[in-house]
Write a protein that holds these residues in place. Structure first.
Motif, PDB file in Angstrom:
ATOM      1  N   ALA A  57      -6.199  -4.968 -13.648  1.00 12.70           N
ATOM      2  CA  ALA A  57      -5.515  -5.232 -14.917  1.00 12.70           C
ATOM      3  C   ALA A  57      -4.095  -4.699 -14.819  1.00 12.70           C
ATOM      4  N   ILE A  58      -3.115  -5.565 -15.093  1.00 14.73           N
ATOM      5  CA  ILE A  58      -1.699  -5.230 -14.920  1.00 14.73           C
ATOM      6  C   ILE A  58      -0.952  -5.558 -16.203  1.00 14.73           C
ATOM      7  N   SER A  59      -0.021  -4.700 -16.563  1.00 16.58           N
ATOM      8  CA  SER A  59       0.827  -4.963 -17.719  1.00 16.58           C
ATOM      9  C   SER A  59       1.838  -6.059 -17.391  1.00 16.58           C
ATOM     10  N   ARG A  60       2.109  -6.899 -18.377  1.00 12.29           N
ATOM     11  CA  ARG A  60       3.125  -7.947 -18.180  1.00 12.29           C
ATOM     12  C   ARG A  60       4.522  -7.350 -17.991  1.00 12.29           C
ATOM     13  N   ALA A  61       4.651  -6.070 -18.387  1.00 10.15           N
ATOM     14  CA  ALA A  61       5.963  -5.428 -18.237  1.00 10.15           C
ATOM     15  C   ALA A  61       6.275  -5.072 -16.795  1.00 10.15           C
ATOM     16  N   VAL A  62       5.265  -5.098 -15.908  1.00 12.76           N
ATOM     17  CA  VAL A  62       5.494  -4.794 -14.495  1.00 12.76           C
ATOM     18  C   VAL A  62       6.246  -5.965 -13.849  1.00 12.76           C
ATOM     19  N   LYS A  63       7.399  -5.666 -13.280  1.00 12.13           N
ATOM     20  CA  LYS A  63       8.223  -6.723 -12.684  1.00 12.13           C
ATOM     21  C   LYS A  63       8.133  -6.756 -11.164  1.00 12.13           C
ATOM     22  N   ASP A  64       7.761  -5.633 -10.574  1.00 13.84           N
ATOM     23  CA  ASP A  64       7.695  -5.557  -9.114  1.00 13.84           C
ATOM     24  C   ASP A  64       6.254  -5.199  -8.745  1.00 13.84           C
ATOM     25  N   PHE A  65       5.513  -6.189  -8.278  1.00 15.93           N
ATOM     26  CA  PHE A  65       4.081  -6.009  -8.085  1.00 15.93           C
ATOM     27  C   PHE A  65       3.635  -6.663  -6.790  1.00 15.93           C
ATOM     28  N   SER A  66       2.664  -6.016  -6.112  1.00 18.39           N
ATOM     29  CA  SER A  66       2.072  -6.655  -4.938  1.00 18.39           C
ATOM     30  C   SER A  66       0.604  -6.274  -4.846  1.00 18.39           C
ATOM     31  N   LEU A  67      -0.196  -7.244  -4.385  1.00 15.56           N
ATOM     32  CA  LEU A  67      -1.621  -7.044  -4.160  1.00 15.56           C
ATOM     33  C   LEU A  67      -1.933  -7.491  -2.745  1.00 15.56           C
ATOM     34  N   SER A  68      -2.527  -6.599  -1.962  1.00 16.24           N
ATOM     35  CA  SER A  68      -2.886  -6.952  -0.585  1.00 16.24           C
ATOM     36  C   SER A  68      -4.349  -6.624  -0.348  1.00 16.24           C
ATOM     37  N   VAL A  69      -5.007  -7.441   0.500  1.00 16.26           N
ATOM     38  CA  VAL A  69      -6.419  -7.261   0.834  1.00 16.26           C
ATOM     39  C   VAL A  69      -6.553  -7.303   2.349  1.00 16.26           C
ATOM     40  N   ASN A  70      -7.071  -6.216   2.904  1.00 17.50           N
ATOM     41  CA  ASN A  70      -7.283  -6.116   4.357  1.00 17.50           C
ATOM     42  C   ASN A  70      -6.014  -6.442   5.140  1.00 17.50           C
ATOM     43  N   GLY A  71      -4.889  -5.943   4.624  1.00 15.30           N
ATOM     44  CA  GLY A  71      -3.614  -6.143   5.296  1.00 15.30           C
ATOM     45  C   GLY A  71      -2.920  -7.442   4.982  1.00 15.30           C
ATOM     46  N   ARG A  72      -3.530  -8.339   4.261  1.00 19.29           N
ATOM     47  CA  ARG A  72      -2.915  -9.628   3.925  1.00 19.29           C
ATOM     48  C   ARG A  72      -2.460  -9.595   2.475  1.00 19.29           C
ATOM     49  N   VAL A  73      -1.235 -10.057   2.209  1.00 19.76           N
ATOM     50  CA  VAL A  73      -0.705 -10.095   0.851  1.00 19.76           C
ATOM     51  C   VAL A  73      -1.314 -11.285   0.105  1.00 19.76           C
ATOM     52  N   TYR A  74      -1.940 -10.989  -1.018  1.00 14.40           N
ATOM     53  CA  TYR A  74      -2.548 -12.048  -1.837  1.00 14.40           C
ATOM     54  C   TYR A  74      -1.654 -12.477  -2.996  1.00 14.40           C
ATOM     55  N   LEU A  75      -0.905 -11.526  -3.553  1.00 16.77           N
ATOM     56  CA  LEU A  75      -0.166 -11.823  -4.780  1.00 16.77           C
ATOM     57  C   LEU A  75       1.071 -10.935  -4.830  1.00 16.77           C
ATOM     58  N   VAL A  76       2.216 -11.538  -5.204  1.00 23.62           N
ATOM     59  CA  VAL A  76       3.471 -10.796  -5.320  1.00 23.62           C
ATOM     60  C   VAL A  76       4.161 -11.214  -6.605  1.00 23.62           C
ATOM     61  N   GLY A  77       4.672 -10.239  -7.330  1.00 24.98           N
ATOM     62  CA  GLY A  77       5.493 -10.508  -8.505  1.00 24.98           C
ATOM     63  C   GLY A  77       6.833  -9.826  -8.333  1.00 24.98           C
ATOM     64  N   ASP A  78       7.937 -10.574  -8.587  1.00 24.37           N
ATOM     65  CA  ASP A  78       9.271 -10.009  -8.369  1.00 24.37           C
ATOM     66  C   ASP A  78      10.165 -10.131  -9.590  1.00 24.37           C
ATOM     67  N   GLY A  79       9.603 -10.315 -10.760  1.00 27.96           N
ATOM     68  CA  GLY A  79      10.406 -10.452 -11.965  1.00 27.96           C
ATOM     69  C   GLY A  79      10.699 -11.891 -12.305  1.00 27.96           C
ATOM     70  N   ALA A  80      10.899 -12.718 -11.306  1.00 25.66           N
ATOM     71  CA  ALA A  80      11.166 -14.137 -11.543  1.00 25.66           C
ATOM     72  C   ALA A  80       9.886 -14.934 -11.689  1.00 25.66           C
ATOM     73  N   GLY A  81       8.762 -14.381 -11.232  1.00 30.46           N
ATOM     74  CA  GLY A  81       7.488 -15.079 -11.303  1.00 30.46           C
ATOM     75  C   GLY A  81       6.511 -14.497 -10.317  1.00 30.46           C
ATOM     76  N   LEU A  82       5.398 -15.202 -10.110  1.00 36.80           N
ATOM     77  CA  LEU A  82       4.351 -14.759  -9.202  1.00 36.80           C
ATOM     78  C   LEU A  82       4.263 -15.714  -8.019  1.00 36.80           C
ATOM     79  N   ARG A  83       4.032 -15.151  -6.858  1.00 38.51           N
ATOM     80  CA  ARG A  83       3.776 -15.969  -5.675  1.00 38.51           C
ATOM     81  C   ARG A  83       2.365 -15.655  -5.197  1.00 38.51           C
ATOM     82  N   VAL A  84       1.528 -16.680  -5.152  1.00 37.11           N
ATOM     83  CA  VAL A  84       0.142 -16.537  -4.738  1.00 37.11           C
ATOM     84  C   VAL A  84       0.025 -17.009  -3.298  1.00 37.11           C
ATOM     85  N   SER A  85      -0.393 -16.127  -2.420  1.00 41.87           N
ATOM     86  CA  SER A  85      -0.558 -16.492  -1.018  1.00 41.87           C
ATOM     87  C   SER A  85      -1.976 -16.251  -0.519  1.00 41.87           C
TER      88      SER A  85
END
Length: 248
Positions: free
Chosen positions: A203-231
């Motif tokens: 659960a993440i606050s919408r106010a977070v602008k710089d965010f990353s989620l990684s699983v087993n060394g692989r990046v799954y989700l990144v947020g940089d203020g402009a939006g989210l990138r799902v990989s």
């Protein structure tokens, strides 16, 4: 005289009012139908109590109970009478329950069994209801709008949900077979290690602008203020919730 209260009427029944006081109360009862009715009701309760006590196999030692009832009546006034009757009846019943062969003992045992036995429908529902899944988790406050979440040694088949909301703290909760995972937190970071093939909720606050989620060394989700990138392997890559599943 004023209308006698219930305590006075009970004292009259117990022979505790004498002399001029007794004459005053009896004179009042002779001319007051309301108080006479209350006196008759108290007398009927006393008779019912004596009949209940007569059912005991052995005489119950109720004298101490009567003295305690009298003391409660003197200090409690009108409100003491119902509690006094309950006290004597419960004390007598409890005493009789220890006497072998007592009819009240048999009644007491049957009542206890009925009180403690759940209805069959409740028992069936309890048996059919699944046990709640174990869960564990942690939360941290983002630092300067930054948050890092990483899963290490996550098991194949682990389901991962990411939800965006208004809470000021970010949280990670593991349930089911993932509940045995260990957690490590730092400033603006959460590490989940060894999650089994259960479920992990982020659960993440919408106010977070710089965010990353990684699983087993692989990046799954990144947020940089402009939006989210799902990989990562997302099954629902849009909206307020994103679902992933660790490949098998």
């Amino acid at each position: 005289m004023n209308h006698p209260d219930e305590g006075t009427l009970q004292a009259l029944l117990d022979g505790e009012v004498a002399g001029a006081d007794r004459a005053d109360v009896e004179g009042h009862l002779a001319g007051c139908a309301t108080c006479r009715e209350a006196y008759d009701e108290a007398a009927a309760r006393a008779r019912a109590l004596r009949e209940a006590l007569s059912c005991l196999d052995v005489p119950a030692p109720v004298a101490p109970a009567r003295r305690r009832v009298a003391a409660r009546r003197r200090f409690g006034g009108r409100a003491a009478l119902p509690w006094a009757a309950v006290f004597v009846l419960v004390a007598a019943t409890a005493l009789s329950a220890t006497v072998p062969g007592s009819p009240l003992r048999r009644w007491w045992s049957a009542a206890a069994e009925r009180a403690t036995a759940a209805p069959a429908s409740v028992q069936a529902s309890a048996a059919a209801a699944p046990a709640p899944e174990p869960a564990s988790g942690v939360s941290v406050r983002p630092v300067d709008g930054r948050l890092r979440v990483s899963l290490v040694d996550a098991a194949p088949g682990l389901r991962l949900g990411v939800r965006f909301g208004e809470a000021s703290r970010a949280s990670v909760t593991a349930s089911g077979e993932a509940a045995g995972a260990s957690f490590r937190t730092g400033p603006g970071s959460i590490e989940v290690r060894g999650a089994g093939p259960g479920r992990v909720e982020v659960a993440i606050s919408r106010a977070v602008k710089d965010f990353s989620l990684s699983v087993n060394g692989r990046v799954y989700l990144v947020g940089d203020g402009a939006g989210l990138r799902v990989s990562g392997p997302a099954s629902a890559p849009a909206g307020p919730e994103i679902e992933f599943e660790v490949p098998r």
